[in-house]
Design a protein around this motif. Structure first.
Motif, PDB file in Angstrom:
ATOM      1  N   ARG A   5       0.836  -1.204   0.000  1.00 51.19           N
ATOM      2  CA  ARG A   5       0.000   0.000   0.000  1.00 51.19           C
ATOM      3  C   ARG A   5       0.869   1.251   0.000  1.00 51.19           C
ATOM      4  O   ARG A   5       1.955   1.271   0.558  1.00 51.19           O
ATOM      5  CB  ARG A   5      -0.934   0.013   1.221  1.00 51.19           C
ATOM      6  CG  ARG A   5      -2.066  -0.999   1.139  1.00 51.19           C
ATOM      7  CD  ARG A   5      -2.991  -0.911   2.330  1.00 51.19           C
ATOM      8  NE  ARG A   5      -4.108  -1.837   2.217  1.00 51.19           N
ATOM      9  CZ  ARG A   5      -5.291  -1.523   1.686  1.00 51.19           C
ATOM     10  NH1 ARG A   5      -5.500  -0.301   1.229  1.00 51.19           N
ATOM     11  NH2 ARG A   5      -6.253  -2.413   1.612  1.00 51.19           N
ATOM     12  N   CYS A   6       0.333   2.298  -0.613  1.00 50.65           N
ATOM     13  CA  CYS A   6       0.998   3.599  -0.599  1.00 50.65           C
ATOM     14  C   CYS A   6       0.986   4.135   0.830  1.00 50.65           C
ATOM     15  O   CYS A   6      -0.069   4.193   1.468  1.00 50.65           O
ATOM     16  CB  CYS A   6       0.280   4.570  -1.540  1.00 50.65           C
ATOM     17  SG  CYS A   6       0.818   6.289  -1.389  1.00 50.65           S
ATOM     18  N   TYR A   7       2.170   4.512   1.337  1.00 49.85           N
ATOM     19  CA  TYR A   7       2.208   5.020   2.712  1.00 49.85           C
ATOM     20  C   TYR A   7       1.610   6.414   2.821  1.00 49.85           C
ATOM     21  O   TYR A   7       1.313   6.896   3.898  1.00 49.85           O
ATOM     22  CB  TYR A   7       3.623   4.987   3.284  1.00 49.85           C
ATOM     23  CG  TYR A   7       4.614   5.943   2.658  1.00 49.85           C
ATOM     24  CD1 TYR A   7       4.603   7.307   2.945  1.00 49.85           C
ATOM     25  CD2 TYR A   7       5.604   5.465   1.796  1.00 49.85           C
ATOM     26  CE1 TYR A   7       5.526   8.176   2.384  1.00 49.85           C
ATOM     27  CE2 TYR A   7       6.538   6.339   1.230  1.00 49.85           C
ATOM     28  CZ  TYR A   7       6.490   7.687   1.527  1.00 49.85           C
ATOM     29  OH  TYR A   7       7.405   8.542   0.967  1.00 49.85           O
ATOM     30  N   GLY A   8       1.396   7.085   1.677  1.00 42.41           N
ATOM     31  CA  GLY A   8       0.842   8.439   1.691  1.00 42.41           C
ATOM     32  C   GLY A   8      -0.670   8.496   1.752  1.00 42.41           C
ATOM     33  O   GLY A   8      -1.241   9.299   2.477  1.00 42.41           O
ATOM     34  N   ILE A  13      -1.068  -0.624  -4.083  1.00 46.32           N
ATOM     35  CA  ILE A  13      -0.126  -0.331  -5.164  1.00 46.32           C
ATOM     36  C   ILE A  13      -0.373  -1.257  -6.355  1.00 46.32           C
ATOM     37  O   ILE A  13      -0.563  -2.462  -6.201  1.00 46.32           O
ATOM     38  CB  ILE A  13       1.326  -0.484  -4.663  1.00 46.32           C
ATOM     39  CG1 ILE A  13       1.637   0.568  -3.597  1.00 46.32           C
ATOM     40  CG2 ILE A  13       2.317  -0.405  -5.812  1.00 46.32           C
ATOM     41  CD1 ILE A  13       1.551   1.998  -4.087  1.00 46.32           C
ATOM     42  N   GLN A  14      -0.378  -0.666  -7.556  1.00 52.30           N
ATOM     43  CA  GLN A  14      -0.519  -1.434  -8.798  1.00 52.30           C
ATOM     44  C   GLN A  14       0.277  -0.746  -9.909  1.00 52.30           C
ATOM     45  O   GLN A  14       0.550   0.457  -9.833  1.00 52.30           O
ATOM     46  CB  GLN A  14      -2.000  -1.577  -9.195  1.00 52.30           C
ATOM     47  CG  GLN A  14      -2.782  -0.281  -9.289  1.00 52.30           C
ATOM     48  CD  GLN A  14      -2.735   0.371 -10.660  1.00 52.30           C
ATOM     49  OE1 GLN A  14      -2.404  -0.276 -11.651  1.00 52.30           O
ATOM     50  NE2 GLN A  14      -3.058   1.659 -10.719  1.00 52.30           N
ATOM     51  N   VAL A  34       6.403   2.416  -0.447  1.00 51.37           N
ATOM     52  CA  VAL A  34       6.235   3.031  -1.764  1.00 51.37           C
ATOM     53  C   VAL A  34       5.229   4.170  -1.693  1.00 51.37           C
ATOM     54  O   VAL A  34       4.214   4.088  -1.000  1.00 51.37           O
ATOM     55  CB  VAL A  34       5.747   1.982  -2.801  1.00 51.37           C
ATOM     56  CG1 VAL A  34       5.591   2.617  -4.173  1.00 51.37           C
ATOM     57  CG2 VAL A  34       6.716   0.817  -2.862  1.00 51.37           C
ATOM     58  N   LEU A  35       5.528   5.249  -2.416  1.00 53.16           N
ATOM     59  CA  LEU A  35       4.620   6.384  -2.564  1.00 53.16           C
ATOM     60  C   LEU A  35       4.049   6.327  -3.972  1.00 53.16           C
ATOM     61  O   LEU A  35       4.794   6.271  -4.948  1.00 53.16           O
ATOM     62  CB  LEU A  35       5.381   7.698  -2.349  1.00 53.16           C
ATOM     63  CG  LEU A  35       4.552   8.969  -2.124  1.00 53.16           C
ATOM     64  CD1 LEU A  35       3.815   8.883  -0.795  1.00 53.16           C
ATOM     65  CD2 LEU A  35       5.448  10.196  -2.146  1.00 53.16           C
ATOM     66  N   CYS A  36       2.704   6.303  -4.098  1.00 53.36           N
ATOM     67  CA  CYS A  36       2.097   6.200  -5.429  1.00 53.36           C
ATOM     68  C   CYS A  36       2.336   7.487  -6.225  1.00 53.36           C
ATOM     69  O   CYS A  36       2.707   8.532  -5.684  1.00 53.36           O
ATOM     70  CB  CYS A  36       0.597   5.899  -5.321  1.00 53.36           C
ATOM     71  SG  CYS A  36      -0.408   7.307  -4.775  1.00 53.36           S
TER      72      CYS A  36
END
Length: 364
Positions: A5-8, A13-14, A34-36
């Motif tokens: 998952r995006c931490y933001g 996430i994909q 990861v940041l989307c």
């Protein structure tokens, strides 16, 4: 494989569809956090990418919280209390324990005592059928009462998970980031925040201990906030970032106050009275005679900012109020409020049709 998952913003996430939430290029997937792309552009370039999430998607997340035995931390915006209410909240969360946090305390004048604001907040919550275990005032921006908030959460959660809920723009993610900075080693990989409504897209989990977590939830969209009708530049001119400064106007009968080109108040009937305005200091307030008010709005580019879709004053919805004996606030949701004491006076407020307009017990 466990989903990333995006931490933001909390989105899964994909790398398949750049137009969908949670997109990250494949070459960026070899990291543990990861940041989307949407959060990256919002954080670094202040650019907002639209999402395909509906109001029902946000409410479904709220209903999932109702399936848990948990503590709910309900954030309301002290500047826009009426606009930050979630209709049917108690039912959606299945009557879980609730504490209410009045956020953005720093926006209200320091001259008002916290105890007075808390008593006012409790009375308003009672009118909405909300009976919190406790109430606290905070400011995520100024780190106000963070210690008290953590103590309150520890006192009432009793080992359970904690879910932070509220409408868009109420300051949930900013407050949680302040808690992260103060009580953990996390300084960089923080939740994405912005003045744009709907920045958080899914539940974001932050461990409290080995067995429980605090979750930041997406902001429920309250459509009668004016923030949903204006562009990003206008948002900066209507959402106050510092202490409100009251501005007084003496109005005679048949006079009008314009709040930029976004709303207006017509004083139709009553004796000369003082109106105290609480709006962003950059928002221009213009006084004129009622007989000239329509022409002033329809004169191109005279009043700024404006809602682009509303080409003339006839496009606005009109709300009429006969004022009671006591002093009241006339609230334009998300824009500001006017304090008036003029018993039996007749006023009209014109605002975009979607925007909520209310009369309430005076706050200040």
């Amino acid at each position: 494989m466990e989903e990333l998952r995006c931490y933001g913003c909390g989105a899964i996430i994909q790398s398949e569809d750049e137009k969908k939430i949670g997109f990250v290029p494949k070459n960026a997937l070899d990291r543990s956090q990861v940041l989307c792309k949407r959060c990256f552009r919002l954080k670094n370039y202040h650019q907002l990418q639209a999402t395909n999430l509906s109001d029902d998607d946000f409410l479904e997340i709220l209903n999932k919280i109702g399936e848990k035995d948990c503590l709910v931390v309900y954030l309301v915006d002290l500047f826009d209390f009426n606009g930050s209410l979630i209709q049917g909240l108690v039912r959606h969360i299945n009557y879980n324990d609730v504490i209410v946090i009045g956020n953005k305390r720093d926006i209200l004048p320091r001259s008002i005592k916290d105890t007075k604001i808390i008593h006012w907040l409790r009375r308003q919550l009672k009118l909405e059928g909300i009976k919190p275990l406790d109430v606290l005032l905070t400011s995520g921006k100024k780190n106000y009462h963070l210690d008290e908030l953590m103590q309150m959460i520890d006192q009432y959660r009793k080992g359970r998970d904690v879910y932070v809920v509220g409408v868009t723009n109420v300051g949930k993610s900013s407050l949680i980031n302040s808690l992260l900075k103060a009580y953990s080693d996390v300084q960089d990989n923080l939740i994405t925040t912005s003045e744009f409504p709907g920045t958080t897209l899914d539940l974001i989990e932050i461990p409290l201990d080995e067995n429980s977590s605090i979750y930041d939830s997406p902001g429920i969209v309250n459509r009668h906030q004016i923030a949903h009708l204006v562009d990003e530049n206008t948002l900066k001119d209507i959402l106050p970032q510092s202490e409100l400064r009251p501005v007084n106007y003496q109005l005679n009968c048949k006079q009008t106050l314009y709040f930029g080109g976004l709303a207006r108040l017509d004083f139709l009937n009553g004796s000369k009275t003082s109106m105290t305005c609480y709006f962003h200091r950059r928002l221009q307030i213009h006084r004129t005679k009622l007989e000239n008010a329509d022409a002033l709005y329809n004169r191109h580019k005279t009043l700024k900012p404006e809602v682009e879709e509303l080409k003339d004053i006839q496009s606005f919805k009109t709300y009429q109020f006969r004022l009671p004996e006591n002093k009241v606030d006339v609230v334009i949701s998300g824009l500001g409020f006017v304090t008036i004491h003029c018993p039996n006076a007749l006023i009209e407020v014109k605002a975009p049709e979607q925007v909520g307009v209310f009369i309430r017990e005076v706050l200040i």
